[in-house]
Write a protein that holds these residues in place. Structure first.
Motif, PDB file in Angstrom:
ATOM      1  N   ALA A 210       0.826  -1.208   0.000  1.00 51.76           N
ATOM      2  CA  ALA A 210       0.000   0.000   0.000  1.00 51.76           C
ATOM      3  C   ALA A 210       0.859   1.255   0.000  1.00 51.76           C
ATOM      4  O   ALA A 210       0.552   2.231  -0.695  1.00 51.76           O
ATOM      5  CB  ALA A 210      -0.928  -0.010   1.209  1.00 51.76           C
ATOM      6  N   GLU A 211       1.951   1.223   0.763  1.00 47.70           N
ATOM      7  CA  GLU A 211       2.881   2.363   0.784  1.00 47.70           C
ATOM      8  C   GLU A 211       3.435   2.631  -0.611  1.00 47.70           C
ATOM      9  O   GLU A 211       3.507   3.767  -1.069  1.00 47.70           O
ATOM     10  CB  GLU A 211       4.029   2.075   1.764  1.00 47.70           C
ATOM     11  CG  GLU A 211       3.633   2.044   3.228  1.00 47.70           C
ATOM     12  CD  GLU A 211       3.577   3.427   3.843  1.00 47.70           C
ATOM     13  OE1 GLU A 211       4.069   4.377   3.213  1.00 47.70           O
ATOM     14  OE2 GLU A 211       3.033   3.565   4.952  1.00 47.70           O
ATOM     15  N   ARG A 212       3.829   1.548  -1.315  1.00 49.49           N
ATOM     16  CA  ARG A 212       4.393   1.696  -2.660  1.00 49.49           C
ATOM     17  C   ARG A 212       3.350   2.250  -3.631  1.00 49.49           C
ATOM     18  O   ARG A 212       3.679   3.001  -4.562  1.00 49.49           O
ATOM     19  CB  ARG A 212       4.915   0.354  -3.170  1.00 49.49           C
ATOM     20  CG  ARG A 212       6.182  -0.132  -2.462  1.00 49.49           C
ATOM     21  CD  ARG A 212       6.820  -1.302  -3.195  1.00 49.49           C
ATOM     22  NE  ARG A 212       5.971  -2.474  -3.231  1.00 49.49           N
ATOM     23  CZ  ARG A 212       5.938  -3.413  -2.291  1.00 49.49           C
ATOM     24  NH1 ARG A 212       6.744  -3.311  -1.226  1.00 49.49           N
ATOM     25  NH2 ARG A 212       5.135  -4.456  -2.406  1.00 49.49           N
ATOM     26  N   ALA A 213       2.066   1.867  -3.368  1.00 47.47           N
ATOM     27  CA  ALA A 213       0.990   2.324  -4.252  1.00 47.47           C
ATOM     28  C   ALA A 213       0.485   3.714  -3.879  1.00 47.47           C
ATOM     29  O   ALA A 213      -0.377   4.269  -4.568  1.00 47.47           O
ATOM     30  CB  ALA A 213      -0.159   1.326  -4.218  1.00 47.47           C
ATOM     31  N   GLY A 214       1.006   4.267  -2.802  1.00 52.91           N
ATOM     32  CA  GLY A 214       0.567   5.581  -2.354  1.00 52.91           C
ATOM     33  C   GLY A 214      -0.844   5.576  -1.802  1.00 52.91           C
ATOM     34  O   GLY A 214      -1.576   6.564  -1.917  1.00 52.91           O
ATOM     35  N   LYS A 215      -1.244   4.454  -1.199  1.00 59.55           N
ATOM     36  CA  LYS A 215      -2.591   4.310  -0.660  1.00 59.55           C
ATOM     37  C   LYS A 215      -2.539   3.963   0.819  1.00 59.55           C
ATOM     38  O   LYS A 215      -1.524   3.496   1.325  1.00 59.55           O
ATOM     39  CB  LYS A 215      -3.350   3.177  -1.385  1.00 59.55           C
ATOM     40  CG  LYS A 215      -3.561   3.347  -2.860  1.00 59.55           C
ATOM     41  CD  LYS A 215      -4.305   2.132  -3.390  1.00 59.55           C
ATOM     42  CE  LYS A 215      -4.571   2.239  -4.891  1.00 59.55           C
ATOM     43  NZ  LYS A 215      -5.309   1.057  -5.399  1.00 59.55           N
ATOM     44  N   ASP A 216      -3.708   4.132   1.458  1.00 62.73           N
ATOM     45  CA  ASP A 216      -3.891   3.562   2.785  1.00 62.73           C
ATOM     46  C   ASP A 216      -4.342   2.121   2.606  1.00 62.73           C
ATOM     47  O   ASP A 216      -4.976   1.764   1.592  1.00 62.73           O
ATOM     48  CB  ASP A 216      -4.948   4.348   3.561  1.00 62.73           C
ATOM     49  CG  ASP A 216      -5.073   3.864   4.996  1.00 62.73           C
ATOM     50  OD1 ASP A 216      -4.181   4.180   5.801  1.00 62.73           O
ATOM     51  OD2 ASP A 216      -6.058   3.163   5.303  1.00 62.73           O
ATOM     52  N   LEU A 217      -4.030   1.259   3.557  1.00 67.01           N
ATOM     53  CA  LEU A 217      -4.411  -0.149   3.459  1.00 67.01           C
ATOM     54  C   LEU A 217      -5.915  -0.300   3.236  1.00 67.01           C
ATOM     55  O   LEU A 217      -6.362  -1.178   2.483  1.00 67.01           O
ATOM     56  CB  LEU A 217      -3.988  -0.895   4.727  1.00 67.01           C
ATOM     57  CG  LEU A 217      -4.310  -2.388   4.779  1.00 67.01           C
ATOM     58  CD1 LEU A 217      -3.566  -3.146   3.682  1.00 67.01           C
ATOM     59  CD2 LEU A 217      -3.952  -2.965   6.153  1.00 67.01           C
ATOM     60  N   SER A 218      -6.709   0.560   3.862  1.00 65.65           N
ATOM     61  CA  SER A 218      -8.170   0.480   3.727  1.00 65.65           C
ATOM     62  C   SER A 218      -8.644   0.798   2.317  1.00 65.65           C
ATOM     63  O   SER A 218      -9.799   0.516   1.971  1.00 65.65           O
ATOM     64  CB  SER A 218      -8.849   1.429   4.722  1.00 65.65           C
ATOM     65  OG  SER A 218      -8.509   2.775   4.437  1.00 65.65           O
TER      66      SER A 218
END
Length: 465
Positions: free
Chosen positions: A397-405
């Motif tokens: 998620a960090e690599r995708a620039g997202k929050d896990l949710s």
């Protein structure tokens, strides 16, 4: 001017000694308690036949006149009088004459007199502080009750941890202040016993009625050991400890209010009425009330440590060192009464920004534990393995620039095939919060139960005051 005690002395006191020895500059704070104690003592002496009824009545009238003079600002305080006790007794003798005025001190000493005055003051302040803390709890409960749906990050190490509501967060402080209230009440129950009649340290041969004076002054009963009566300062240490612990709790709350009011958080807007500005930066709005309360915590700690140090090496019974017991207590009592009042008003007028709090929950992967719990509960994965898998998902998620949710089912399943689409239902922030239904947990149902519990407790306490 003669001292009340100078019959044994052949030289007058030096001016330096008079200034160094005197406590009247600060112990005059106790004048109401001193006069009330003397009225009760005089009445008891009259009832016991130790002085006549007429003498007791004259003493009472003279003491009431002195009380009026002090309240009206007409009383003259003189350092040569040493302390509040001698000052009142000297003025009494001027009003009713030395023959009658000199009988008031029969069967008592300044040792039990000061212990009485100070204890009575502390017991009264215990009650005042308790009421103020109840008011603070009520305010926090009202805020909690109207913010049960306001999601925010719960923190550990000041890092985003798990989603909670503002109500749940504030309830943690409510329970801290509830324990503070209970400590003040407990101290009152333990300390509300009268030392009057202990005399210097060993009691008196006069046939006094200590139970009568204790009852007249609002105490439960007399203290059972005269030496303990004049030498005990546990009641003063307890109020200092209770105040220190309250300030520790209040300081933690104020630290969060300071953080939350910053641009970095933006969770709260403190009213202009309880904020200050900068002398150079026009845009500034400073949370000085919260900072001052946080700062007063150090003074409260210092007052506690000061009296603990004074008392630690004193042989029984009374020692002049114990004159150092009052100023710290007066200071801490004043500080807590002012601080609770202004903290209460500041909270009543503050505005919480639900939008900013919710936005903050969407950073930091607050539902990560829920994914691990899903793997354990639904897929039979050992927790340590589930923890590892979830860590890989967080990294993705960090690599995708997202929050896990915000991760899709496909993205998560690509990391581990056991993460099926039904896992997404557990990753929503409100679902994550509401999953914590264990007793005392952060779920909405648990928070409502906690609010109801505190409301019930408040109703019981308010009706008993």
């Amino acid at each position: 001017m003669k001292k009340m005690w100078e019959g044994r002395f052949s030289e007058a006191s030096s001016e330096l000694l008079e200034r160094f020895n005197a406590s009247i500059m600060f112990d005059r704070e106790l004048y109401e308690d001193d006069i009330a104690g003397s009225i009760a003592h005089a009445s008891m002496l009259g009832d016991a036949g130790i002085i006549t009824k007429d003498e007791a009545s004259a003493i009472k009238s003279g003491l009431e006149q002195i009380l009026a003079e002090i309240n009206e600002g007409k009383f003259e305080w003189k350092i040569a009088d040493e302390d509040i006790h001698m000052s009142v007794e000297k003025r009494l003798s001027e009003i009713v004459g030395k023959e009658i005025g000199g009988k008031l001190h029969t069967a008592r000493s300044r040792n039990d007199q000061v212990a009485l005055d100070f204890r009575r003051f502390v017991m009264r302040k215990n009650r005042e502080i308790s009421v103020q803390i109840l008011n603070l709890i009520k305010t926090l409960l009202e805020i909690s009750n109207s913010h049960t749906d306001a999601l925010m990050p719960g923190y550990t190490h000041l890092q985003h941890a798990q989603p909670v509501s503002l109500a749940f967060h504030l309830l943690a402080y409510i329970y801290m202040f509830k324990r503070d209230y209970e400590r003040f009440v407990s101290s009152f129950e333990r300390g509300n016993f009268s030392p009057l009649g202990s005399a210097a340290l060993a009691g008196t041969p006069h046939r006094i009625n200590r139970h009568a004076t204790a009852s007249a002054l609002g105490f439960y009963a007399p203290m059972e050991n005269a030496m303990d009566g004049v030498s005990d300062r546990d009641f003063a240490l307890e109020i200092l400890f209770n105040i220190s612990l309250f300030f520790m709790h209040a300081s933690r709350l104020c630290e969060e209010l300071i953080l939350w009011s910053s641009s970095e958080f933006g969770f709260i807007a403190i009213s202009d009425a309880y904020s200050t500005g900068s002398s150079i930066m026009p845009q500034k709005k400073n949370p000085d009330v919260a900072e001052l309360i946080r700062g007063k915590t150090g003074r409260a700690y210092g007052n506690l440590m000061g009296l603990l140090t004074v008392m630690k090496g004193l042989a029984l019974a009374y020692n002049k060192d114990m004159q150092e017991d009052k100023e710290g207590v007066f200071d801490s009592v004043k500080a807590i009464l002012e601080s609770v009042a202004i903290l209460n008003e500041m909270l009543k007028t503050a505005k919480f920004n639900k939008k900013n709090m919710l936005s903050a929950t969407e950073r930091g992967h607050l539902s990560a534990t829920d994914l691990a719990d899903f793997l354990v509960r639904e897929k039979g994965v050992a927790f340590r393995e589930a923890h590892f898998i979830t860590g890989k998902c967080v990294a993705a998620a960090e690599r995708a620039g997202k929050d896990l949710s915000q991760m899709s089912a496909e993205e998560l399943r690509g990391i581990d095939e056991r993460i099926t689409p039904d896992a997404l239902a557990f990753l929503g922030l409100k679902a994550s919060m509401d999953a914590r239904k264990s007793f005392g947990g952060a779920s909405s149902s648990s928070v409502l139960a906690q609010i109801a519990s505190v409301q019930k407790w408040l109703g019981e306490k308010s009706s008993s005051i």
